[in-house]
Design an enzyme around this catalytic site. Structure first.
Site, PDB file in Angstrom:
ATOM      1  N   LYS A 244      52.662  36.180  50.097  1.00  0.00           N
ATOM      2  CA  LYS A 244      51.591  36.795  50.908  1.00  0.00           C
ATOM      3  C   LYS A 244      51.448  36.064  52.238  1.00  0.00           C
ATOM      4  CE  LYS A 244      48.514  38.463  47.244  1.00  0.00           C
ATOM      5  NZ  LYS A 244      47.318  38.130  46.458  1.00  0.00           N
TER       6      LYS A 244
ATOM      7  N   HIS B 181      39.657  25.868  50.809  1.00  0.00           N
ATOM      8  CA  HIS B 181      41.089  25.597  50.670  1.00  0.00           C
ATOM      9  C   HIS B 181      41.510  24.623  51.784  1.00  0.00           C
ATOM     10  CE1 HIS B 181      41.103  28.705  47.799  1.00  0.00           C
ATOM     11  NE2 HIS B 181      41.764  29.651  48.431  1.00  0.00           N
TER      12      HIS B 181
ATOM     13  N   ASN C  12      37.307  29.729  51.522  1.00  0.00           N
ATOM     14  CA  ASN C  12      38.105  30.872  51.024  1.00  0.00           C
ATOM     15  C   ASN C  12      37.271  32.101  50.715  1.00  0.00           C
ATOM     16  OD1 ASN C  12      37.459  28.784  48.880  1.00  0.00           O
ATOM     17  ND2 ASN C  12      37.857  30.566  47.584  1.00  0.00           N
TER      18      ASN C  12
ATOM     19  N   SER D 189      37.494  28.760  43.081  1.00  0.00           N
ATOM     20  CA  SER D 189      36.789  30.020  43.358  1.00  0.00           C
ATOM     21  C   SER D 189      37.748  31.073  43.924  1.00  0.00           C
ATOM     22  CB  SER D 189      35.612  29.795  44.318  1.00  0.00           C
ATOM     23  OG  SER D 189      36.080  29.257  45.533  1.00  0.00           O
TER      24      SER D 189
ATOM     25  N   VAL E  89      33.648  37.016  45.396  1.00  0.00           N
ATOM     26  CA  VAL E  89      33.587  37.530  46.761  1.00  0.00           C
ATOM     27  C   VAL E  89      32.387  38.461  46.929  1.00  0.00           C
ATOM     28  CG1 VAL E  89      34.827  38.909  48.486  1.00  0.00           C
ATOM     29  CG2 VAL E  89      36.083  37.287  47.057  1.00  0.00           C
TER      30      VAL E  89
ATOM     31  N   CYS F 222      43.119  34.537  51.635  1.00  0.00           N
ATOM     32  CA  CYS F 222      42.265  33.445  52.134  1.00  0.00           C
ATOM     33  C   CYS F 222      43.032  32.294  52.796  1.00  0.00           C
ATOM     34  CB  CYS F 222      41.404  32.923  50.998  1.00  0.00           C
ATOM     35  SG  CYS F 222      42.242  32.873  49.412  1.00  0.00           S
TER      36      CYS F 222
ATOM     37  N   THR G  98      29.405  41.762  41.851  1.00  0.00           N
ATOM     38  CA  THR G  98      29.024  40.646  40.972  1.00  0.00           C
ATOM     39  C   THR G  98      30.047  39.507  40.955  1.00  0.00           C
ATOM     40  OG1 THR G  98      30.058  41.861  39.162  1.00  0.00           O
ATOM     41  CG2 THR G  98      27.661  42.064  39.390  1.00  0.00           C
TER      42      THR G  98
HETATM   43  N1  LIG Z   1      38.083  34.653  45.532  1.00  0.00           N
HETATM   44  C1  LIG Z   1      38.617  34.506  46.742  1.00  0.00           C
HETATM   45  O1  LIG Z   1      38.578  33.424  47.343  1.00  0.00           O
HETATM   46  C2  LIG Z   1      39.295  35.666  47.418  1.00  0.00           C
HETATM   47  C3  LIG Z   1      39.707  35.496  48.739  1.00  0.00           C
HETATM   48  C4  LIG Z   1      40.316  36.568  49.410  1.00  0.00           C
HETATM   49  C5  LIG Z   1      40.500  37.760  48.755  1.00  0.00           C
HETATM   50  N2  LIG Z   1      40.097  37.891  47.451  1.00  0.00           N
HETATM   51  C6  LIG Z   1      40.292  39.201  46.823  1.00  0.00           C
HETATM   52  O2  LIG Z   1      38.995  39.792  46.694  1.00  0.00           O
HETATM   53  C7  LIG Z   1      38.943  40.605  45.522  1.00  0.00           C
HETATM   54  C8  LIG Z   1      37.799  40.128  44.636  1.00  0.00           C
HETATM   55  O3  LIG Z   1      38.056  38.791  44.241  1.00  0.00           O
HETATM   56  P1  LIG Z   1      37.028  37.930  43.384  1.00  0.00           P
HETATM   57  O4  LIG Z   1      37.554  36.556  43.454  1.00  0.00           O
HETATM   58  O5  LIG Z   1      35.628  38.204  43.822  1.00  0.00           O
HETATM   59  O6  LIG Z   1      37.238  38.549  41.903  1.00  0.00           O
HETATM   60  P2  LIG Z   1      36.215  38.561  40.671  1.00  0.00           P
HETATM   61  O7  LIG Z   1      35.333  37.368  40.730  1.00  0.00           O
HETATM   62  O8  LIG Z   1      37.070  38.761  39.473  1.00  0.00           O
HETATM   63  O9  LIG Z   1      35.323  39.878  40.912  1.00  0.00           O
HETATM   64  C9  LIG Z   1      35.818  41.186  40.730  1.00  0.00           C
HETATM   65  C10 LIG Z   1      34.704  42.185  40.904  1.00  0.00           C
HETATM   66  O10 LIG Z   1      35.242  43.500  40.683  1.00  0.00           O
HETATM   67  C11 LIG Z   1      34.506  44.179  39.640  1.00  0.00           C
HETATM   68  N3  LIG Z   1      35.370  45.018  38.833  1.00  0.00           N
HETATM   69  C12 LIG Z   1      36.398  44.632  38.042  1.00  0.00           C
HETATM   70  N4  LIG Z   1      36.956  45.693  37.441  1.00  0.00           N
HETATM   71  C13 LIG Z   1      36.241  46.780  37.855  1.00  0.00           C
HETATM   72  C14 LIG Z   1      36.325  48.185  37.583  1.00  0.00           C
HETATM   73  N5  LIG Z   1      37.266  48.679  36.749  1.00  0.00           N
HETATM   74  N6  LIG Z   1      35.442  49.005  38.197  1.00  0.00           N
HETATM   75  C15 LIG Z   1      34.510  48.521  39.034  1.00  0.00           C
HETATM   76  N7  LIG Z   1      34.369  47.205  39.323  1.00  0.00           N
HETATM   77  C16 LIG Z   1      35.238  46.348  38.742  1.00  0.00           C
HETATM   78  C17 LIG Z   1      33.928  43.042  38.820  1.00  0.00           C
HETATM   79  O11 LIG Z   1      32.800  43.543  38.115  1.00  0.00           O
HETATM   80  P3  LIG Z   1      32.321  42.922  36.739  1.00  0.00           P
HETATM   81  O12 LIG Z   1      31.778  41.585  37.072  1.00  0.00           O
HETATM   82  O13 LIG Z   1      31.301  43.878  36.278  1.00  0.00           O
HETATM   83  O14 LIG Z   1      33.552  42.872  35.870  1.00  0.00           O
HETATM   84  C18 LIG Z   1      33.547  42.028  39.911  1.00  0.00           C
HETATM   85  O15 LIG Z   1      32.338  42.415  40.509  1.00  0.00           O
HETATM   86  C19 LIG Z   1      40.330  40.503  44.867  1.00  0.00           C
HETATM   87  O16 LIG Z   1      41.121  41.581  45.273  1.00  0.00           O
HETATM   88  C20 LIG Z   1      40.866  39.185  45.413  1.00  0.00           C
HETATM   89  O17 LIG Z   1      42.264  39.120  45.411  1.00  0.00           O
HETATM   90  C21 LIG Z   1      39.495  36.890  46.779  1.00  0.00           C
END
Ligand SMILES: NC(=O)c1ccc[n+]([C@@H]2O[C@H](COP(=O)([O-])OP(=O)(O)OC[C@H]3O[C@@H](n4cnc5c(N)ncnc54)[C@H](OP(=O)(O)O)[C@@H]3O)[C@@H](O)[C@H]2O)c1
Length: 340
Positions: free
Chosen positions: A206, A234, A316, A180, A16, A151, A13
């Protein structure tokens, strides 16, 4: 190829996770058999429980997918082989080793396992050979984890891979990173609206660590990372110093010659696209290209003294996150003949 591999998306959800669901909706090799996020969403349909942030319509084929609990046995029963992880790093740190121990093939965006010596940070166009590290984790007798880079580093690695031949010894990089990148809901609007924030926790370290591991080079790296009020994409500005003499034309030529090394569904034909347009590239082109969001755009090449400067833009959450993971899984499926 008729047969498809069943996959799970965990963290489906989030920012990413949504890109995973969008890209996997009609993927030729993968079928989303399982989607999970935090426990409160179990039993709800994907469309009813997801606050969709992408600038593209939610595909109808994923709308009615029922959110499941994060349970290894249920995932096995659903026939899941590959797990795409979009979990926050602190949750991934616990969950991903357990998934691996249960025999799943994990393709993760989280930083949790990136720096383990037997875990590759894979970008198929740049370091496909590092995929073989999965054998050091015990594959084919066990599961494994393959990560993709942070990213910003992904964009940088793509632009630098064809320039490695000039023997890069110093990298100065400044990033202008979209909101984002901080996930959903991310930063408070009061903090980022009409503003820029010259600090992103952990990001500069990183970049330094990951660029060296991915490209197998050892330059001095000087990074500043800045959050800017942009939704997706980015922008990065880079100055390089190399041991070899390099001119603007050499750099542009190297990007043009940088062709796909392996034929994968999510790999664009020309992975780095340069334009001499003065104002190119910009984050508003984040969803350009085919597949959308998978091309890294470069421009503004200039030389001063012995330094070469340029700008790049990476999506990103697509190439820099979920799209990169999907491409990594495709590379694994192809290299190890999973669909044969
Ligand atoms: N955003 C970027 O551009 C980007 C780029 C490269 C890497 N990343 C990495 O990718 C990962 C996800 O990033 P994001 O930006 O998508 O974060 P996000 O929007 O905060 O999404 C996190 C996801 O993990 C779920 N989650 C959180 N706590 C949980 C738990 N205890 N058990 C099961 N599911 C859980 C959340 O579910 P709910 O919605 O139900 O809370 C949500 O679906 C991170 O490690 C981040 O560092 C992100």
């Amino acid at each position: 190829m008729e047969k498809k591999i069943n996959v799970a998306v965990i963290g489906a959800t989030g920012a990413v996770g949504q890109v995973f669901m969008w890209m996997l909706a009609d993927h030729p090799w993968f079928n989303v058999a399982y989607a999970t996020a935090s426990a409160s969403r179990v039993g709800l349909t994907y469309s009813s429980t997801t606050h969709w942030i992408l600038p593209l319509e939610m595909p109808s084929s994923i709308k009615d997918i029922e959110m499941k609990e994060f349970n290894f046995d249920s995932m096995k029963e659903a026939g899941v082989q590959i797990v795409f992880s979009a979990l926050p790093a602190n949750i991934a740190r616990e969950a991903e080793p357990q998934l691996r121990a249960h025999g799943f093939y994990i393709f993760s965006n989280a930083a949790a396992m990136r720096y383990d010596s037997n875990v590759p940070i894979l970008i198929p166009e740049t370091n496909l050979e590092q995929l073989d590290l999965i054998r050091d984790q015990g594959y084919p007798n066990t599961g494994f984890c393959v990560t993709n880079a942070n990213c910003v580093t992904t964009g940088l690695a793509m632009a630098l891979a064809p320039l490695r031949k000039f023997k890069i010894n110093t990298i100065h990089i400044n990033s202008y990173q979209s909101v984002s990148g901080a996930g959903y809901p991310g930063l408070s609007s009061l903090d980022i609206t009409d503003n820029c924030i010259p600090f992103i926790n952990g990001e500069e370290a990183k970049i330094e660590k990951e660029i060296k591991k991915i490209l197998s080079i050892d330059p001095e790296v000087y990074a500043f990372t800045v959050r800017v009020p942009v939704m997706f994409g980015h922008l990065e500005t880079v100055w390089l110093e190399c041991d070899e003499e390099v001119n603007e034309e050499d750099v542009i030529e190297a990007w043009k010659d940088f062709k796909v090394v392996t034929d994968l569904p999510s790999t664009p034909e020309q992975p780095v696209v340069y334009s001499s347009e003065q104002t190119f590239p910009q984050p508003k082109y984040a969803f350009w290209g085919n597949p959308r969001g998978m091309v890294v755009y470069t421009g503004r090449v200039k030389k001063k003294g012995n330094k070469i400067g340029f700008a790049l833009m990476v999506n990103n959450i697509v190439k820099g996150a979920a799209g990169g993971s999907i491409q990594n899984a495709e590379a694994f499926v192809k290299e190890y003949g999973l669909l044969e």
